[in-house]
Design a protein around this motif. Structure first.
Motif, short mmCIF file in Angstrom:
data_model
loop_
_atom_site.label_atom_id
_atom_site.label_comp_id
_atom_site.label_asym_id
_atom_site.label_seq_id
_atom_site.Cartn_x
_atom_site.Cartn_y
_atom_site.Cartn_z
N THR A 1 9.28 5.85 -16.94
CA THR A 1 9.84 4.87 -17.87
C THR A 1 9.36 5.15 -19.28
OG1 THR A 1 9.99 3.23 -16.11
CG2 THR A 1 10.01 2.41 -18.39
N ARG A 2 8.10 5.47 -19.44
CA ARG A 2 7.58 5.79 -20.77
C ARG A 2 8.32 6.99 -21.37
NH1 ARG A 2 2.88 4.71 -17.90
NH2 ARG A 2 1.91 2.76 -18.52
N ALA A 3 8.60 7.98 -20.52
CA ALA A 3 9.29 9.19 -20.99
C ALA A 3 10.74 8.91 -21.36
CB ALA A 3 9.22 10.27 -19.91
N LEU A 4 11.39 7.97 -20.68
CA LEU A 4 12.80 7.68 -20.91
C LEU A 4 13.04 6.63 -22.00
CD1 LEU A 4 14.10 7.48 -17.22
CD2 LEU A 4 14.44 9.35 -18.86
N ALA A 5 12.02 5.87 -22.33
CA ALA A 5 12.19 4.74 -23.26
C ALA A 5 12.23 5.19 -24.72
CB ALA A 5 11.06 3.74 -23.06
N PHE B 1 3.64 -1.93 -22.26
CA PHE B 1 4.81 -1.54 -23.05
C PHE B 1 4.93 -2.46 -24.26
CE2 PHE B 1 5.60 -0.13 -18.76
CZ PHE B 1 6.09 1.16 -18.94
N GLU B 2 5.43 -1.89 -25.35
CA GLU B 2 5.57 -2.66 -26.60
C GLU B 2 6.41 -3.92 -26.39
OE1 GLU B 2 7.56 -2.02 -31.02
OE2 GLU B 2 7.10 -0.27 -29.78
N ASN B 3 7.53 -3.79 -25.70
CA ASN B 3 8.41 -4.92 -25.43
C ASN B 3 8.59 -5.07 -23.92
OD1 ASN B 3 9.04 -5.73 -28.14
ND2 ASN B 3 10.26 -3.88 -28.31
N GLY B 4 7.48 -5.21 -23.23
CA GLY B 4 7.52 -5.33 -21.78
C GLY B 4 7.56 -6.78 -21.33
N ALA B 5 8.19 -6.99 -20.18
CA ALA B 5 8.26 -8.32 -19.58
C ALA B 5 8.22 -8.17 -18.07
CB ALA B 5 9.54 -9.04 -20.00
N GLU C 1 0.81 -1.22 0.00
CA GLU C 1 0.00 0.00 0.00
C GLU C 1 0.84 1.27 0.00
OE1 GLU C 1 0.49 -1.40 4.21
OE2 GLU C 1 -0.44 -2.37 2.49
N ASP C 2 2.12 1.19 0.34
CA ASP C 2 2.97 2.37 0.37
C ASP C 2 3.58 2.71 -0.98
OD1 ASP C 2 2.51 2.66 3.09
OD2 ASP C 2 4.30 1.51 3.65
N HIS C 3 3.46 1.84 -1.96
CA HIS C 3 4.09 2.05 -3.26
C HIS C 3 3.06 2.00 -4.38
CE1 HIS C 3 7.40 0.59 -0.73
NE2 HIS C 3 8.12 1.44 -1.42
N ASN C 4 3.03 3.07 -5.16
CA ASN C 4 2.17 3.14 -6.33
C ASN C 4 3.09 3.14 -7.56
OD1 ASN C 4 0.55 3.93 -8.49
ND2 ASN C 4 -0.66 5.33 -7.25
N PRO C 5 2.93 2.18 -8.45
CA PRO C 5 3.85 2.06 -9.59
C PRO C 5 3.65 3.11 -10.69
CG PRO C 5 2.14 0.42 -9.80
CD PRO C 5 1.94 1.11 -8.45
N ASP C 6 2.58 3.90 -10.62
CA ASP C 6 2.25 4.81 -11.72
C ASP C 6 3.38 5.78 -12.06
OD1 ASP C 6 -0.18 3.55 -11.90
OD2 ASP C 6 -1.30 5.12 -10.86
N THR C 7 3.99 6.39 -11.05
CA THR C 7 5.05 7.36 -11.32
C THR C 7 6.22 6.70 -12.03
OG1 THR C 7 4.40 8.67 -9.40
CG2 THR C 7 6.60 9.05 -10.28
N ALA C 8 6.66 5.55 -11.53
CA ALA C 8 7.78 4.84 -12.15
C ALA C 8 7.45 4.45 -13.59
CB ALA C 8 8.16 3.61 -11.33
N LEU C 9 6.24 4.00 -13.82
CA LEU C 9 5.85 3.59 -15.18
C LEU C 9 5.78 4.79 -16.11
CD1 LEU C 9 3.17 0.90 -14.29
CD2 LEU C 9 5.57 0.55 -14.89
N ASN C 10 5.27 5.93 -15.62
CA ASN C 10 5.21 7.13 -16.45
C ASN C 10 6.60 7.66 -16.78
OD1 ASN C 10 2.41 7.13 -16.62
ND2 ASN C 10 2.17 8.39 -14.80
#
Length: 135
Positions: free
Chosen positions: A24-28, A74-78, A13-22
């Motif tokens: 990542t989208r910007a850096l990829a 992600f297009e090539n996500g795993a 409950e202390d970690h929301n992945p949205d920021t990291a995923l967003n």
């Protein structure tokens, strides 16, 4: 832009992945490989006897399903599920897949982090690639 990114995720409950995923989208770069990883801590032997039979397998299946669902964005996500010490497993994965960037969330350090070091701090100190630390 990066072509092979690792994103460690914690499912609580202390970690929301949205920021990291967003981020990542910007850096990829287009077509980048994005590996989402969750590291399960080892369960002490004395605690295993208190867990219902099949609990470990069910937990692993649930976590892998969550990872795969997020990786599907992600297009090539795993999605990769590992077990052990989080920083060590992340560093090993960097070497195994030749990652060129890690996007890792961090928390405000507590006293224990100054004495031992947080996962993000260990990854920053030892990673052979770029590391983006999120607060």
């Amino acid at each position: 832009m990066y072509s092979n990114i690792i994103v460690p995720l914690a499912f609580d409950e202390d970690h929301n992945p949205d920021t990291a995923l967003n981020v990542t989208r910007a850096l990829a770069a287009p077509g980048a490989r994005v590996t989402l990883v969750h590291v399960m801590a080892d369960v002490p032997g004395y605690a295993i006897s208190y867990m219902p039979e099949g609990y470990g397998a069910e937990l692993r299946a649930t976590l892998q399903k969550q990872l795969d669902q997020l990786a599907g964005e992600f297009e090539n996500g795993a999605g990769v599920l590992r077990q052990g010490h989080p920083a060590n497993e992340i560093l090993d994965l960097i070497e195994e897949i030749g990652a060129d960037c890690v996007v890792v969330a961090s928390h405000r350090p507590g006293m224990g982090d100054y004495l031992i070091g947080s996962t993000a701090a260990r990854v920053v100190r030892h990673a052979p690639c770029s590391v983006m630390v999120l607060r």
